[in-house]
Design a protein around this motif. Sequence first.
Motif, PDB file in Angstrom:
ATOM      1  N   SER A 121      -5.726   5.615 -56.610  1.00 41.25           N
ATOM      2  CA  SER A 121      -7.002   6.223 -57.011  1.00 41.25           C
ATOM      3  C   SER A 121      -7.068   7.690 -56.604  1.00 41.25           C
ATOM      4  O   SER A 121      -7.586   8.526 -57.362  1.00 41.25           O
ATOM      5  CB  SER A 121      -8.182   5.451 -56.424  1.00 41.25           C
ATOM      6  N   GLN A 125      -7.173  10.939 -59.213  1.00 35.11           N
ATOM      7  CA  GLN A 125      -8.216  11.960 -59.073  1.00 35.11           C
ATOM      8  C   GLN A 125      -7.598  13.353 -58.958  1.00 35.11           C
ATOM      9  O   GLN A 125      -8.020  14.300 -59.654  1.00 35.11           O
ATOM     10  CB  GLN A 125      -9.075  11.672 -57.843  1.00 35.11           C
ATOM     11  N   TYR A 137     -13.617  19.287 -55.185  1.00 36.48           N
ATOM     12  CA  TYR A 137     -14.004  17.885 -55.345  1.00 36.48           C
ATOM     13  C   TYR A 137     -13.902  17.178 -53.985  1.00 36.48           C
ATOM     14  O   TYR A 137     -13.206  17.640 -53.080  1.00 36.48           O
ATOM     15  CB  TYR A 137     -13.103  17.178 -56.363  1.00 36.48           C
ATOM     16  N   VAL A 140     -11.653  10.699 -53.094  1.00 34.06           N
ATOM     17  CA  VAL A 140     -12.233   9.363 -53.209  1.00 34.06           C
ATOM     18  C   VAL A 140     -11.988   8.528 -51.960  1.00 34.06           C
ATOM     19  O   VAL A 140     -12.632   7.507 -51.749  1.00 34.06           O
ATOM     20  CB  VAL A 140     -11.676   8.614 -54.440  1.00 34.06           C
ATOM     21  N   ARG A 190     -12.750   1.731 -62.187  1.00 31.64           N
ATOM     22  CA  ARG A 190     -12.902   2.154 -60.799  1.00 31.64           C
ATOM     23  C   ARG A 190     -12.298   3.529 -60.528  1.00 31.64           C
ATOM     24  O   ARG A 190     -12.522   4.107 -59.455  1.00 31.64           O
ATOM     25  CB  ARG A 190     -12.228   1.136 -59.865  1.00 31.64           C
ATOM     26  N   THR A 192     -11.504   7.532 -60.644  1.00 35.45           N
ATOM     27  CA  THR A 192     -12.285   8.771 -60.709  1.00 35.45           C
ATOM     28  C   THR A 192     -11.402   9.917 -61.201  1.00 35.45           C
ATOM     29  O   THR A 192     -10.243  10.037 -60.804  1.00 35.45           O
ATOM     30  CB  THR A 192     -12.854   9.121 -59.317  1.00 35.45           C
ATOM     31  N   ARG A 196     -15.309  12.193 -64.766  1.00 32.11           N
ATOM     32  CA  ARG A 196     -15.886  10.857 -64.652  1.00 32.11           C
ATOM     33  C   ARG A 196     -15.793  10.380 -63.209  1.00 32.11           C
ATOM     34  O   ARG A 196     -14.859  10.741 -62.477  1.00 32.11           O
ATOM     35  CB  ARG A 196     -15.200   9.847 -65.565  1.00 32.11           C
ATOM     36  N   THR A 197     -16.768   9.586 -62.828  1.00 34.03           N
ATOM     37  CA  THR A 197     -16.799   9.015 -61.483  1.00 34.03           C
ATOM     38  C   THR A 197     -16.519   7.525 -61.581  1.00 34.03           C
ATOM     39  O   THR A 197     -17.104   6.834 -62.415  1.00 34.03           O
ATOM     40  CB  THR A 197     -18.187   9.229 -60.836  1.00 34.03           C
ATOM     41  N   GLY A 198     -15.637   7.061 -60.751  1.00 26.00           N
ATOM     42  CA  GLY A 198     -15.308   5.644 -60.749  1.00 26.00           C
ATOM     43  C   GLY A 198     -16.515   4.785 -60.404  1.00 26.00           C
ATOM     44  O   GLY A 198     -17.368   5.171 -59.602  1.00 26.00           O
ATOM     45  N   LYS A 199     -16.576   3.615 -61.015  1.00 22.88           N
ATOM     46  CA  LYS A 199     -17.701   2.715 -60.800  1.00 22.88           C
ATOM     47  C   LYS A 199     -17.552   1.940 -59.484  1.00 22.88           C
ATOM     48  O   LYS A 199     -16.447   1.700 -59.011  1.00 22.88           O
ATOM     49  CB  LYS A 199     -17.812   1.711 -61.952  1.00 22.88           C
ATOM     50  N   THR A 200     -18.683   1.564 -58.913  1.00 25.00           N
ATOM     51  CA  THR A 200     -18.675   0.686 -57.745  1.00 25.00           C
ATOM     52  C   THR A 200     -18.361  -0.732 -58.204  1.00 25.00           C
ATOM     53  O   THR A 200     -18.336  -1.027 -59.416  1.00 25.00           O
ATOM     54  CB  THR A 200     -20.041   0.688 -57.046  1.00 25.00           C
TER      55      THR A 200
END
Length: 348
Positions: A121, A125, A137, A140, A190, A192, A196-200
């Motif tokens: 992840s 990113q 940024y 993550v 999930r 990022t 876009r931002t990764g989902k929880t």
Amino acid sequence: MPFLQTVILFMINRINGQRTASSVFHLLKGKKSSQTIQDAKLYQLDQWFQTVPFLQRSMFDQLIEELTGRRLIEPSGDQFVRVTSEGKELADQFTETVQSFTFLNGWKLQDCANAFWKRLSLTVQVASHLIYQDASYLPVTKDESVQRWLKAFLSNSRLSRENLAEQLHEELFLLLKEAPPENPLLLVLRLTGKKRTGKTIEQAGELTGLESTEYWFRFLHLLHWLIEQVMVRKADCPLLFAMVSDIYEPVTLTQSTKKTKDMLEKGWTIEDIMSNRRLKRSTIEDHIVELALNVPDFSIRPFVSEETENQVLQARAAFPGTRMKTIKEQLPAVSYFQIRLVLAKFNE
């Protein structure tokens, strides 16, 4: 019923009134004590080991209380717990679902999966932001060891920023397009990137129509499958292999057990190891049982004769589903250590 609660019911059905509810909690949390490790193997629950590291005791107790209130589980003396007839029926119905989690292997892969997901992840990113030449940024993951790993990974890579992102995409696409056991969206949601931002877990579950704990287990199932695919097809995915190769262990042992294993292989006796490491006999015996559980070619013959081994197996066959104490009562001359060792070796 939450998926996690059904998993707990299934696990209680497996332990068959021979352990406390706490043993299930420790399994899901991944407590690396000898007792929990042995429970995972002996009751064939190792695939669930450490699969819910975020589980809080208060949440677990509430789930147990609800199962008790619905008369799906009940006390079984000595603080043990067992399923009721209604609970067994529901647990048996869940068996088919459990069998679909073919690649979920918490005992073997969860430590590796935790580290791999952080590396993957963060790399996705960073690769995304490198393309846009944007260094503003928040990473993550705050895990400094993962950040150090990525710096070394990028410095050793000969790829340009564009080629890095392109090759990483190609490798993930190559693996995820070939009949994965779960929807690849479970993982992709999930991640990022720059825009876009990764989902929880909760958000991803809602988007995929899954209750949050079911989403979590299916996400892990996909992640464990991906790791095994990377190891098998390392030539096709060198970037992903670089993320996994140093953290993947085909045989999982605790660090202390590894030391005992090395000393046994050098011809040291239990007494020698006790003296050198200043550990109790029971601790060394726990290590040996762990070796019998996890190392296929580990021989128990230095500690158990063939005759004793056969006696234990015969007693187990005569009293299936009983506690170790029952076997000990039938074989007073055999130590608990020897009984545990035989049962571990034959995964009884």
